[in-house]
Design a protein around this motif. Sequence first.
Motif, mmCIF file in Angstrom:
data_model
loop_
_atom_site.group_PDB
_atom_site.id
_atom_site.type_symbol
_atom_site.label_atom_id
_atom_site.label_comp_id
_atom_site.label_asym_id
_atom_site.label_seq_id
_atom_site.Cartn_x
_atom_site.Cartn_y
_atom_site.Cartn_z
ATOM 1 N N GLN A 35 -12.191 0.411 -0.951
ATOM 2 C CA GLN A 35 -11.672 1.767 -0.808
ATOM 3 C C GLN A 35 -11.861 2.442 -2.162
ATOM 4 O O GLN A 35 -10.913 2.825 -2.830
ATOM 5 C CB GLN A 35 -10.176 1.699 -0.428
ATOM 6 C CG GLN A 35 -9.529 3.029 -0.187
ATOM 7 C CD GLN A 35 -8.048 2.889 0.118
ATOM 8 O OE1 GLN A 35 -7.511 3.640 0.897
ATOM 9 N NE2 GLN A 35 -7.371 1.928 -0.487
ATOM 10 N N ARG A 36 -13.109 2.524 -2.574
ATOM 11 C CA ARG A 36 -13.351 2.948 -3.956
ATOM 12 C C ARG A 36 -13.661 4.434 -4.092
ATOM 13 O O ARG A 36 -13.806 4.942 -5.209
ATOM 14 C CB ARG A 36 -14.488 2.124 -4.555
ATOM 15 C CG ARG A 36 -15.859 2.362 -3.947
ATOM 16 C CD ARG A 36 -16.922 1.568 -4.690
ATOM 17 N NE ARG A 36 -18.272 1.819 -4.211
ATOM 18 C CZ ARG A 36 -19.363 1.384 -4.813
ATOM 19 N NH1 ARG A 36 -19.254 0.663 -5.916
ATOM 20 N NH2 ARG A 36 -20.553 1.650 -4.324
ATOM 21 N N TYR A 70 -9.635 6.976 0.897
ATOM 22 C CA TYR A 70 -8.346 7.420 0.361
ATOM 23 C C TYR A 70 -8.317 8.926 0.138
ATOM 24 O O TYR A 70 -9.224 9.502 -0.467
ATOM 25 C CB TYR A 70 -8.063 6.724 -0.971
ATOM 26 C CG TYR A 70 -6.887 7.317 -1.715
ATOM 27 C CD1 TYR A 70 -5.604 6.818 -1.514
ATOM 28 C CD2 TYR A 70 -7.049 8.383 -2.586
ATOM 29 C CE1 TYR A 70 -4.508 7.377 -2.173
ATOM 30 C CE2 TYR A 70 -5.972 8.951 -3.250
ATOM 31 C CZ TYR A 70 -4.707 8.444 -3.037
ATOM 32 O OH TYR A 70 -3.639 9.000 -3.677
ATOM 33 N N MET A 298 -2.770 -4.071 -0.522
ATOM 34 C CA MET A 298 -3.662 -3.128 -1.194
ATOM 35 C C MET A 298 -3.374 -3.153 -2.691
ATOM 36 O O MET A 298 -2.206 -3.164 -3.105
ATOM 37 C CB MET A 298 -3.433 -1.709 -0.645
ATOM 38 C CG MET A 298 -4.378 -0.660 -1.217
ATOM 39 S SD MET A 298 -3.950 1.045 -0.695
ATOM 40 C CE MET A 298 -4.158 0.913 1.076
ATOM 41 N N ASP A 300 -3.225 -1.368 -6.359
ATOM 42 C CA ASP A 300 -2.985 0.000 -6.811
ATOM 43 C C ASP A 300 -4.255 0.540 -7.468
ATOM 44 O O ASP A 300 -5.190 -0.205 -7.784
ATOM 45 C CB ASP A 300 -1.802 0.040 -7.780
ATOM 46 C CG ASP A 300 -1.084 1.376 -7.741
ATOM 47 O OD1 ASP A 300 -1.704 2.383 -7.339
ATOM 48 O OD2 ASP A 300 0.093 1.435 -8.129
ATOM 49 N N GLY A 301 -4.283 1.847 -7.685
ATOM 50 C CA GLY A 301 -5.484 2.501 -8.163
ATOM 51 C C GLY A 301 -6.011 1.959 -9.485
ATOM 52 O O GLY A 301 -5.298 1.988 -10.489
ATOM 53 N N LEU A 330 -8.553 -0.173 -4.411
ATOM 54 C CA LEU A 330 -8.263 1.251 -4.526
ATOM 55 C C LEU A 330 -8.962 1.783 -5.766
ATOM 56 O O LEU A 330 -8.489 1.608 -6.892
ATOM 57 C CB LEU A 330 -6.755 1.507 -4.593
ATOM 58 C CG LEU A 330 -6.305 2.977 -4.542
ATOM 59 C CD1 LEU A 330 -6.818 3.646 -3.267
ATOM 60 C CD2 LEU A 330 -4.795 3.094 -4.607
ATOM 61 N N TRP A 331 -10.151 2.363 -5.530
ATOM 62 C CA TRP A 331 -10.971 3.065 -6.513
ATOM 63 C C TRP A 331 -11.670 2.173 -7.538
ATOM 64 O O TRP A 331 -12.487 2.663 -8.321
ATOM 65 C CB TRP A 331 -10.165 4.097 -7.315
ATOM 66 C CG TRP A 331 -9.208 4.923 -6.552
ATOM 67 C CD1 TRP A 331 -9.342 5.365 -5.263
ATOM 68 C CD2 TRP A 331 -7.954 5.424 -7.006
ATOM 69 N NE1 TRP A 331 -8.250 6.095 -4.896
ATOM 70 C CE2 TRP A 331 -7.380 6.156 -5.952
ATOM 71 C CE3 TRP A 331 -7.264 5.333 -8.204
ATOM 72 C CZ2 TRP A 331 -6.148 6.788 -6.052
ATOM 73 C CZ3 TRP A 331 -6.032 5.963 -8.323
ATOM 74 C CH2 TRP A 331 -5.486 6.680 -7.255
#
Length: 404
Positions: A35-36, A70, A298, A300-301, A330-331
């Motif tokens: 989920q980048r 996201y 998940m 965190d960013g 995440l990212w």
Amino acid sequence: MADPLYRDPAAPVAARVRDLLARMTLTEKVGQVNQRMYGWHAYERTPSGYRLTEAFRTEVAAFDGMGALYGLQRADPWSGVTAETGIGAADGARVSDTVQRHVVENTRLGIPVLMVEEMPHGHQALDGTLLPVNLAVGATWNPELYEEAVALAAAELRARGGHVALVSALDLVRDPRWGRTEECFGEDPYLAARFTEALVRGAQGRPAERIAPDRAAVVLKHFAGQGATVGGRNSAATELGIRELHEIHLEAALAGVRAGAAGVMAAYNEFDGLPCAASHELLTGILREKWGFDGVVMADGLALDRLVRLAGDPVAAAATALSAGCDLSLWDACFPRLAEAIDRGLVEERALDAAVGRVLALKFRLGLFEQPYTGERPAVAGLRELSRRLARESVTLLAHDGTT
């Protein structure tokens, strides 16, 4: 020719997951746990509407699919999205469906993408209906009213094409200098646990294999102890012992898991120098083995990128996080390199299969394979009035008798 088992809505979710996993390449599997991309980079607003960007198309093509996207509709100073450049309520479902249609129709297996949105106190988007912040909600001592309001907030998110709501619930106020205290229900673990239960029940409904079309999957933030970071600094280290961790900082998380939360987010902070996203004891030993949690974890960013200093390089960092129990990035730039980690023998492919399986299971639970598109839905009524009721009940009168 008969449809494959994973396309059969009557089959159990576990059987559908096994069938689909057996058909996937390593590249496709890696794509499902990533989920980048920031959602606001997936579209451009034009004089006549919206169009998908080349960056989005390239991202989908790179992994022949996309696990999650996201913040497609996020709008705030942090994202830089404004009323002139963002997606309003009238267009939310249509743009979401355009994104989904591209993924479903232009990939080999047609696996839908999870639309992940921030819902800290209502959908964090243009025209989103706001609820009071958690600190005010906690002051109501009325989890039943909060559950009712969250149910409508989740319905509003789904009506605009979102599927997963990221909601702070697990942090406790321990230092007023911490800039995110308003995301906490308060300083009391019992209070936080009761409101976390209400949050999960409201957003997802009562525990069930399927999540209804007017409910959203919840990812609870942050696991764990982020409110106790040293000096009130965000994402710093903590000085927590085992007793304090379990009796205070894990109570709300346990309540959320027992209520059926679809996911939790591994926090930034460290315990004894080990970041939560790299803690096998926390994410696997406690969360999965002791509590029986089978949902999605998940990161965190950009948290996994921070593991490079610990692991030595991005590939090893990805292996460390996967082995600890992270399922979805995440990212970050590390998780996209999981295929390299497997090739180097840093982690086994069965660990990736377990993570992919949990992401796919959530997509099946949401009914995305049968109904990937949102279409036209009626506006959600009653949420503003519930927000006002919460605000009124949050007001606390303090009296000073002059004796102290």
